[in-house]
Design a protein around this motif. Sequence first.
Motif, short mmCIF file in Angstrom:
data_model
loop_
_atom_site.label_atom_id
_atom_site.label_comp_id
_atom_site.label_asym_id
_atom_site.label_seq_id
_atom_site.Cartn_x
_atom_site.Cartn_y
_atom_site.Cartn_z
N GLU A 174 45.84 34.03 -38.27
CA GLU A 174 46.17 32.10 -37.64
C GLU A 174 45.18 30.51 -38.48
N CYS A 175 43.86 31.24 -38.71
CA CYS A 175 42.79 30.59 -39.90
C CYS A 175 43.45 28.85 -40.31
N SER A 176 44.25 30.11 -41.25
CA SER A 176 43.67 29.59 -42.81
C SER A 176 45.65 28.95 -42.50
N TYR A 213 41.34 28.89 -51.45
CA TYR A 213 39.91 30.20 -51.07
C TYR A 213 40.79 30.51 -49.49
N ILE A 214 40.57 29.71 -49.15
CA ILE A 214 41.43 30.31 -47.02
C ILE A 214 42.53 30.71 -47.35
N ARG A 215 43.61 30.16 -47.76
CA ARG A 215 44.67 30.20 -48.13
C ARG A 215 45.33 31.54 -48.62
N ALA A 228 37.07 21.70 -31.51
CA ALA A 228 36.88 20.83 -29.95
C ALA A 228 38.34 22.02 -29.54
N ARG A 229 39.06 22.34 -30.91
CA ARG A 229 40.37 23.53 -30.16
C ARG A 229 40.46 24.63 -29.52
N LEU A 230 38.60 25.39 -30.21
CA LEU A 230 38.20 26.82 -29.87
C LEU A 230 37.69 26.80 -28.61
N LEU A 262 30.83 38.54 -32.43
CA LEU A 262 30.05 36.69 -32.19
C LEU A 262 29.91 36.39 -33.74
N ARG A 263 30.88 34.85 -34.21
CA ARG A 263 29.29 34.36 -35.04
C ARG A 263 29.92 34.77 -36.80
N GLY A 264 28.64 35.64 -37.28
CA GLY A 264 28.84 36.34 -38.34
C GLY A 264 29.56 35.16 -40.36
N TYR A 265 30.16 36.03 -40.38
CA TYR A 265 30.88 35.72 -41.41
C TYR A 265 32.30 33.84 -41.71
N PRO A 266 32.27 34.24 -40.78
CA PRO A 266 33.26 32.44 -40.25
C PRO A 266 32.49 31.91 -40.40
N CYS A 267 31.13 31.93 -39.32
CA CYS A 267 29.90 31.09 -39.65
C CYS A 267 29.65 30.60 -40.72
N SER A 268 29.39 31.32 -41.68
CA SER A 268 28.37 31.63 -42.82
C SER A 268 29.61 30.57 -43.53
N LEU A 269 31.18 31.38 -43.81
CA LEU A 269 31.42 30.38 -44.67
C LEU A 269 31.73 29.07 -45.14
N TRP A 270 32.06 29.14 -42.74
CA TRP A 270 31.42 27.18 -42.91
C TRP A 270 30.71 26.31 -44.01
N THR A 271 29.68 27.26 -43.27
CA THR A 271 28.13 26.78 -43.84
C THR A 271 27.87 26.24 -45.30
N LEU A 272 28.17 27.50 -46.11
CA LEU A 272 28.48 27.39 -47.29
C LEU A 272 29.56 26.67 -48.00
N HIS A 276 46.02 27.25 -39.76
CA HIS A 276 45.74 25.88 -39.54
C HIS A 276 45.29 25.49 -39.90
N PHE A 277 44.37 25.61 -40.90
CA PHE A 277 43.27 24.88 -42.26
C PHE A 277 44.73 24.16 -42.98
N GLU A 278 45.64 25.05 -43.37
CA GLU A 278 46.35 24.58 -44.89
C GLU A 278 46.84 22.97 -44.29
P1 FAD Z 1 30.93 27.81 -36.86
O1 FAD Z 1 32.45 26.67 -36.20
O2 FAD Z 1 31.41 29.10 -37.29
O3 FAD Z 1 29.86 26.58 -37.01
C1 FAD Z 1 29.20 27.25 -37.85
C2 FAD Z 1 27.80 26.29 -37.74
O4 FAD Z 1 28.31 24.67 -38.82
C3 FAD Z 1 27.47 25.41 -36.72
O5 FAD Z 1 26.63 26.58 -36.00
C4 FAD Z 1 26.36 24.40 -36.87
O6 FAD Z 1 25.91 25.22 -37.25
C5 FAD Z 1 27.66 24.09 -37.86
N1 FAD Z 1 28.68 23.28 -37.93
C6 FAD Z 1 29.65 23.03 -36.45
N2 FAD Z 1 30.18 22.35 -36.76
C7 FAD Z 1 29.74 21.73 -37.62
C8 FAD Z 1 30.84 20.15 -38.15
N3 FAD Z 1 31.88 19.91 -37.27
N4 FAD Z 1 29.67 20.42 -39.15
C9 FAD Z 1 28.76 20.60 -39.76
N5 FAD Z 1 28.50 21.99 -39.69
C10 FAD Z 1 29.06 22.05 -38.34
N6 FAD Z 1 39.13 30.00 -35.36
C11 FAD Z 1 39.71 30.42 -34.88
O7 FAD Z 1 39.75 30.90 -33.53
N7 FAD Z 1 40.66 29.90 -35.01
C12 FAD Z 1 41.07 29.26 -36.32
O8 FAD Z 1 42.17 28.80 -36.19
C13 FAD Z 1 40.45 28.82 -36.86
N8 FAD Z 1 40.36 28.08 -38.26
C14 FAD Z 1 39.05 28.73 -39.40
C15 FAD Z 1 39.30 27.47 -40.34
C16 FAD Z 1 38.00 27.99 -41.12
C17 FAD Z 1 38.50 27.30 -42.42
C18 FAD Z 1 37.13 29.25 -40.70
C19 FAD Z 1 36.07 29.08 -42.23
C20 FAD Z 1 36.82 29.68 -39.49
C21 FAD Z 1 37.49 29.18 -38.79
N9 FAD Z 1 37.74 29.87 -37.56
C22 FAD Z 1 38.62 30.19 -36.33
C23 FAD Z 1 36.38 30.39 -37.32
C24 FAD Z 1 35.79 29.62 -35.93
O9 FAD Z 1 35.81 28.09 -36.77
C25 FAD Z 1 33.75 29.71 -35.96
O10 FAD Z 1 33.94 29.90 -37.96
C26 FAD Z 1 34.10 31.14 -35.24
O11 FAD Z 1 34.61 30.76 -34.01
C27 FAD Z 1 31.88 31.14 -35.43
O12 FAD Z 1 31.82 30.25 -34.76
P2 FAD Z 1 30.61 29.54 -34.57
O13 FAD Z 1 30.44 29.16 -32.86
O14 FAD Z 1 29.63 30.69 -35.07
O15 FAD Z 1 30.82 27.67 -34.76
#
Ligand code: FAD
Length: 522
Positions: free
Chosen positions: A427-429, A418-420, A462-464, A374-384, A431-433
Amino acid sequence: LGGASRLYTEDDPLVILGSSSLKPTISNSSSAWLVQFYSSWCGHCIHYSSTWKVLAQDVKDWQDAIGVAVLDCAQEENFDVCRDYNIQFYPTFKVSVSTKQSFCVCSGADREVQSMRRLMVNILQNHTRQEWPQRCPSLEPYSSAELLPLLGQKSDHYTAVFVEEPDSYVGREVILDLLLYSGVQVKRALSSDLPLLDALKVTSFPSVYLLHPDGTHAHLHSEKKLRFFFSSLLRTLPGVQRRSSSAVAHVGAPSGKQDSEPWRDFNRSQVYTADLESALHYLLRVELASHSMLEGEKLKVFKDLVTLVSKLYPGGGSVVKLMETLSDWLLSLPLQRIPYQAVLDLVNNKMRIAGMFLGEELRWVGCQGSRPGLRGYPCSLWTLFHVLTVQHDAMPNALDNTGLEVEAAPVLQVMRSYIRTFFGCQECSRHFEQAVAAGIQEVKSAEQQIVWLWNQHNRVNARLAGSLSDDPLFPKVQWPSPSLCASCHEERNGVHEWNLDNVLHFLRHHYSASNLSPKYSL
Ligand code: FAD
């Protein structure tokens, strides 16, 4: 990500492969293998796991002909093997088609159980023509010339003649369902074989005509003309017995560390450089590394990303030096194509000598999950990317003369590409696109860029929320929660509303260089 994923366990009717067991399993096997290369951080893979388990259960008795397996590309020990097999997106399905460890990529009409099962049948049928896998019976139809002489003959087993329409899969599925049973042989014939229909008086399809060991023969009556009914009737004939599978002996040991990483205490109101470094580690050494050659659009996207990070990554230090050196190197090369191995060599060796290295391992802190996978890379990519939007706002001239400053929203544009192009979760890319395409033209300033990404991230949350990828310890909420930023929340006419000025203020602080903690960083 640090330990074995719990998406699949040894209790599931499939084989969990790893870097050390993949090749021996395939090359020592007398059966074919359908392997799902997945990533435990990919939400779609998490959802899909229930379908894959149903499929594995459904075809469990086919294992002497074809086994079902999984391999988690998000486990550090599997990074190399996933790169060797060129896994760029998750899930990727591959079927081993020879004992020489080679794979063919496969795709069906969709990924539902029935389509995947039919795909397995097609693959087996094509390869049994070349007499492989060894234990797979013929799935080709028999002719009346071959079958009619059997009528009236005594034998030590039953022969079930399955007569069906040419495009039906039931007969082939029943043949495979009976693979582990002795005392009965199933042979398939087609409804177009008129002499056979005449002789057996078969008028509806599918039908089973049963030749008994004592030489008598008759129709097999089945309440419903369904695979399950036919298979059960044949399995329960007197004297028919199940034997144990020979494929089980070839099943590799489950791979991966079973224990989790030690828990790292952290503060939710801070951002950790260890997460940002791990994002870059994963991105450079794993995600990009599955692309053996960078050229054209891929090369441009990679260059833009390196430029962006080198200019906006906060705090200087060895990561920025590394990205600057990488960026200069890329820009100085007049090449149209760069083998990714050259980039890896630079990141791994030359830069280490110069003291500009990236962490050798993934180390999640604010992005660690309550359990592996759970979490890890996609979380860190958002953060970056949140950090980069805030840095772009704090240093408006940082991208001058890079070619990126011409875009109104350069961080979002680079993130989008990058995401694309590279993000493993398709699926994520997708949606994001869709979201970027619909909304990016509204973004006209650095602060709008911060807010757009925050808002889009909340839409994904909200979706997840409540989905299988939702970590119970870090539920997907509308962020920042009131405990992180009380003034971000308001109410109008009893309905929740964001105070956008305060949200922007909060984001500028939360993702700023001064709020970065170096704790656990290398
Ligand atoms: P994450 O959502 O990864 O958030 C990481 C951290 O960012 C949080 O712990 C919090 O500190 C902070 N944060 C949370 N919300 C916000 C906010 N609104 N603004 C700023 N900071 C915030 N997964 C799917 O199943 N389907 C998808 O379509 C999908 N699309 C994605 C698209 C992108 C571009 C990325 C990078 C990831 C996507 N993912 C998708 C993965 C998913 O969004 C989560 O990254 C993953 O499930 C890990 O969730 P997490 O609980 O670590 O929190």
